[in-house]
Design an enzyme around this catalytic site. Structure first.
Site, PDB file in Angstrom:
ATOM      1  N   ASP A  30       0.851  -1.193   0.000  1.00 11.31           N
ATOM      2  CA  ASP A  30       0.000   0.000   0.000  1.00 11.31           C
ATOM      3  C   ASP A  30       0.888   1.244   0.000  1.00 11.31           C
ATOM      4  O   ASP A  30       1.889   1.315   0.716  1.00 11.31           O
ATOM      5  CB  ASP A  30      -0.912  -0.021   1.234  1.00 11.31           C
ATOM      6  CG  ASP A  30      -2.081   0.947   1.110  1.00 11.31           C
ATOM      7  OD1 ASP A  30      -3.234   0.483   1.024  1.00 11.31           O
ATOM      8  OD2 ASP A  30      -1.846   2.174   1.092  1.00 11.31           O
ATOM      9  N   ASN A  87     -12.990  -3.798   2.375  1.00 11.58           N
ATOM     10  CA  ASN A  87     -14.046  -2.815   2.541  1.00 11.58           C
ATOM     11  C   ASN A  87     -14.990  -2.864   1.344  1.00 11.58           C
ATOM     12  O   ASN A  87     -14.555  -3.055   0.215  1.00 11.58           O
ATOM     13  CB  ASN A  87     -13.434  -1.416   2.655  1.00 11.58           C
ATOM     14  CG  ASN A  87     -12.537  -1.273   3.865  1.00 11.58           C
ATOM     15  OD1 ASN A  87     -12.857  -1.767   4.940  1.00 11.58           O
ATOM     16  ND2 ASN A  87     -11.398  -0.612   3.697  1.00 11.58           N
ATOM     17  N   HIS A  98     -11.874  -1.497  -7.220  1.00 11.91           N
ATOM     18  CA  HIS A  98     -11.389  -2.775  -7.756  1.00 11.91           C
ATOM     19  C   HIS A  98     -11.101  -3.553  -6.480  1.00 11.91           C
ATOM     20  O   HIS A  98     -10.235  -3.129  -5.698  1.00 11.91           O
ATOM     21  CB  HIS A  98     -10.131  -2.560  -8.608  1.00 11.91           C
ATOM     22  CG  HIS A  98      -9.521  -3.805  -9.185  1.00 11.91           C
ATOM     23  ND1 HIS A  98      -9.152  -3.916 -10.521  1.00 11.91           N
ATOM     24  CD2 HIS A  98      -9.196  -5.001  -8.616  1.00 11.91           C
ATOM     25  CE1 HIS A  98      -8.625  -5.115 -10.745  1.00 11.91           C
ATOM     26  NE2 HIS A  98      -8.627  -5.797  -9.581  1.00 11.91           N
ATOM     27  N   HIS A 100     -10.053  -5.384  -3.252  1.00 12.31           N
ATOM     28  CA  HIS A 100      -8.702  -5.610  -2.738  1.00 12.31           C
ATOM     29  C   HIS A 100      -8.807  -6.073  -1.295  1.00 12.31           C
ATOM     30  O   HIS A 100      -9.570  -5.525  -0.504  1.00 12.31           O
ATOM     31  CB  HIS A 100      -7.840  -4.348  -2.848  1.00 12.31           C
ATOM     32  CG  HIS A 100      -8.527  -3.095  -2.406  1.00 12.31           C
ATOM     33  ND1 HIS A 100      -9.428  -2.426  -3.192  1.00 12.31           N
ATOM     34  CD2 HIS A 100      -8.461  -2.399  -1.243  1.00 12.31           C
ATOM     35  CE1 HIS A 100      -9.884  -1.373  -2.544  1.00 12.31           C
ATOM     36  NE2 HIS A 100      -9.319  -1.331  -1.344  1.00 12.31           N
ATOM     37  N   HIS A 102      -6.978  -6.118   2.071  1.00 16.45           N
ATOM     38  CA  HIS A 102      -5.872  -5.531   2.831  1.00 16.45           C
ATOM     39  C   HIS A 102      -5.270  -6.634   3.701  1.00 16.45           C
ATOM     40  O   HIS A 102      -6.002  -7.388   4.355  1.00 16.45           O
ATOM     41  CB  HIS A 102      -6.375  -4.430   3.766  1.00 16.45           C
ATOM     42  CG  HIS A 102      -6.913  -3.211   3.087  1.00 16.45           C
ATOM     43  ND1 HIS A 102      -6.171  -2.051   2.951  1.00 16.45           N
ATOM     44  CD2 HIS A 102      -8.118  -2.947   2.534  1.00 16.45           C
ATOM     45  CE1 HIS A 102      -6.910  -1.133   2.337  1.00 16.45           C
ATOM     46  NE2 HIS A 102      -8.098  -1.644   2.080  1.00 16.45           N
TER      47      HIS A 102
END
Ligand code: 5GP
Ligand code: ZN
Length: 114
Positions: A30, A87, A98, A100, A102
């Protein structure tokens, strides 16, 4: 998808610090990490959000978690522990559309999350 930030990262059009790649999955650090390990694990197929998942996406969603497990091990956090979060929607804090996963590790993570 041409106007998607993460599709551009997969294509190599925008640089990213890649930490994992296989046939269907791509992962990178990130840009604004909130933990010593903060990876984003994404399907190569563009899927905007969890709401858009179809039954045929079940396998790739599973592959995101298998990649998370591999990266956590690779980075030395498989024993100490780590958190995975995806999320969905603005109220949950989704800013890139898109999907993802985490992957967070390297500090104490409080619960419940904010
Ligand atoms: P979300 O808020 O949608 O769950 O997570 C999006 C994440 O993407 C954020 O943690 C943000 O820091 C990260 N991000 C946004 N733009 C970029 C970028 O260009 N490169 C990388 N590596 N991460 C990004
Ligand atoms: Zn995309």
């Amino acid at each position: 998808m041409t106007d998607c930030l993460f599709c551009k990262i997969i294509a190599g059009d925008i640089p990213a610090d890649k930490i994992y790649e296989d046939e269907n999955v791509f992962a990178f650090r990130d840009i604004n990490p909130v933990a010593p390990l903060h990876a984003l694990i994404i399907p190569k197929k563009h899927i905007a959000m969890i709401n858009d998942l179809k039954p045929q996406d079940a396998e790739v969603v599973g592959q995101l978690f298998l990649a998370a497990k591999e990266i956590a091990k690779q980075e030395g956090y498989d024993e100490t522990g780590y958190r995975t979060v995806m999320n969905c929607g603005e109220a949950a804090g989704q800013t890139v559309f898109h999907i993802h996963l985490h992957l967070l590790a390297g500090r104490d993570l409080s619960w419940p999350p904010g």
